[in-house]
Design a protein around this motif. Structure first.
Motif, mmCIF file in Angstrom:
data_model
loop_
_atom_site.group_PDB
_atom_site.id
_atom_site.type_symbol
_atom_site.label_atom_id
_atom_site.label_comp_id
_atom_site.label_asym_id
_atom_site.label_seq_id
_atom_site.Cartn_x
_atom_site.Cartn_y
_atom_site.Cartn_z
ATOM 1 N N SER A 73 0.828 -1.205 0.000
ATOM 2 C CA SER A 73 0.000 0.000 0.000
ATOM 3 C C SER A 73 0.863 1.256 0.000
ATOM 4 O O SER A 73 1.996 1.255 0.499
ATOM 5 N N ASP A 74 0.331 2.340 -0.577
ATOM 6 C CA ASP A 74 0.972 3.658 -0.557
ATOM 7 C C ASP A 74 0.326 4.513 0.527
ATOM 8 O O ASP A 74 -0.855 4.335 0.852
ATOM 9 N N THR A 75 1.086 5.463 1.082
ATOM 10 C CA THR A 75 0.573 6.281 2.175
ATOM 11 C C THR A 75 1.016 7.733 2.011
ATOM 12 O O THR A 75 1.946 8.040 1.258
ATOM 13 N N ILE A 77 2.095 10.824 4.765
ATOM 14 C CA ILE A 77 2.411 11.002 6.182
ATOM 15 C C ILE A 77 3.060 12.373 6.394
ATOM 16 O O ILE A 77 3.601 12.979 5.463
ATOM 17 N N THR A 99 5.598 5.259 8.826
ATOM 18 C CA THR A 99 4.436 4.914 8.019
ATOM 19 C C THR A 99 4.193 3.407 8.124
ATOM 20 O O THR A 99 4.893 2.702 8.864
ATOM 21 N N TYR A 100 3.215 2.918 7.391
ATOM 22 C CA TYR A 100 2.926 1.489 7.400
ATOM 23 C C TYR A 100 2.762 1.005 5.962
ATOM 24 O O TYR A 100 2.579 1.795 5.035
ATOM 25 N N ALA A 101 2.823 -0.290 5.795
ATOM 26 C CA ALA A 101 2.570 -0.907 4.491
ATOM 27 C C ALA A 101 1.763 -2.180 4.694
ATOM 28 O O ALA A 101 2.104 -3.012 5.543
ATOM 29 N N LYS A 117 0.509 -6.769 7.651
ATOM 30 C CA LYS A 117 0.772 -5.339 7.728
ATOM 31 C C LYS A 117 1.983 -5.105 8.615
ATOM 32 O O LYS A 117 2.182 -5.806 9.611
ATOM 33 N N TRP A 119 4.508 -1.726 10.240
ATOM 34 C CA TRP A 119 4.918 -0.324 10.346
ATOM 35 C C TRP A 119 6.416 -0.246 10.094
ATOM 36 O O TRP A 119 7.153 -1.216 10.359
#
Length: 226
Positions: A73-75, A77, A99-101, A117, A119
């Protein structure tokens, strides 16, 4: 004109000069304007606050499963960085953010859906060259090293997920547009080559592989030079 008239005129002129000199002495002396701080005396410290888009490369593999792939996933932040200028052209920058993915199966393992998932904390240190000949427009380029720490990891279709901490190489380009001696606007782009190993437990079986994250870090925000 008699000699007495001439004498009286000289005395009057002398008195007028004396009065004018005294009045001028009583006037306040103009104060010189404070000079703008010389470049050589500027603080070497600078900070920025940016909104950062983390855009990953969707690639990876699970060992022993031909055609397996991964996506992430893209985020967006908040990100904070601190720079230290050794000279007006050479600086070091440290960026801080987390961030997380979400990790999804792809290719031959796409049926797994969301695997888990994690971080990540990716502090990145770069050495930069700033171009200072363009007035308020200050472009720069840089290169450095990244060390990413993966934490708070959890599995979804996988019972467990363990992504290993790893080093990466970072390349950077961006610019500041300075509004005054202290405040400016910033745009920055970094490419981090980040390919951690991982272990997971899927359906009771232990698997391992490599995630090819290689994210782009695209940021925009404000600059403050002390």
């Amino acid at each position: 004109m008699t000699s007495n008239d001439i004498a009286r005129a000289i005395v009057a002129a002398a008195a007028l000069v004396a009065v004018s000199t005294a009045e001028a002495a009583d006037l306040p002396t103009p104060q010189a304007k404070a000079p703008i701080r010389a470049v050589a005396n500027r603080s070497p410290w600078q900070m920025r606050l940016r909104a950062l888009g983390v855009v990953t490369t969707d690639s990876g593999r699970v060992d022993g499963l031909p055609g397996s792939d991964l996506s992430f996933s893209d985020t967006i932040i908040p990100e904070f960085d601190i720079s230290y200028f050794f000279t007006e052209n050479i600086a070091a920058e440290l960026i801080l953010g987390t961030t997380y993915a979400k990790v999804h199966g792809g290719g031959s393992i796409s049926a797994l859906g969301e695997i888990g998932k994690t971080w990540l904390l990716p502090p990145t240190l770069t050495l930069q060259y700033h171009f200072t000949e363009l007035g308020a427009f200050r472009p720069y380029v840089g290169a450095g090293v990244n060390y990413t720490v993966f934490y708070n990891q959890s599995g979804k279709t996988a019972r467990s997920l363990d992504v290993k901490n790893t080093f990466g190489v970072a390349l950077q380009a961006g610019f500041d547009y300075m509004i005054d001696d202290h405040w400016g606007m910033n745009f920055d782009a970094k490419k981090i080559f980040l390919r951690p190993d991982f272990d997971a437990n899927v359906g009771g079986a232990g698997v391992s592989g490599k995630a090819k994250l290689d994210p782009w870090l695209l940021g925009a925000g404000v600059t403050y030079r002390f």
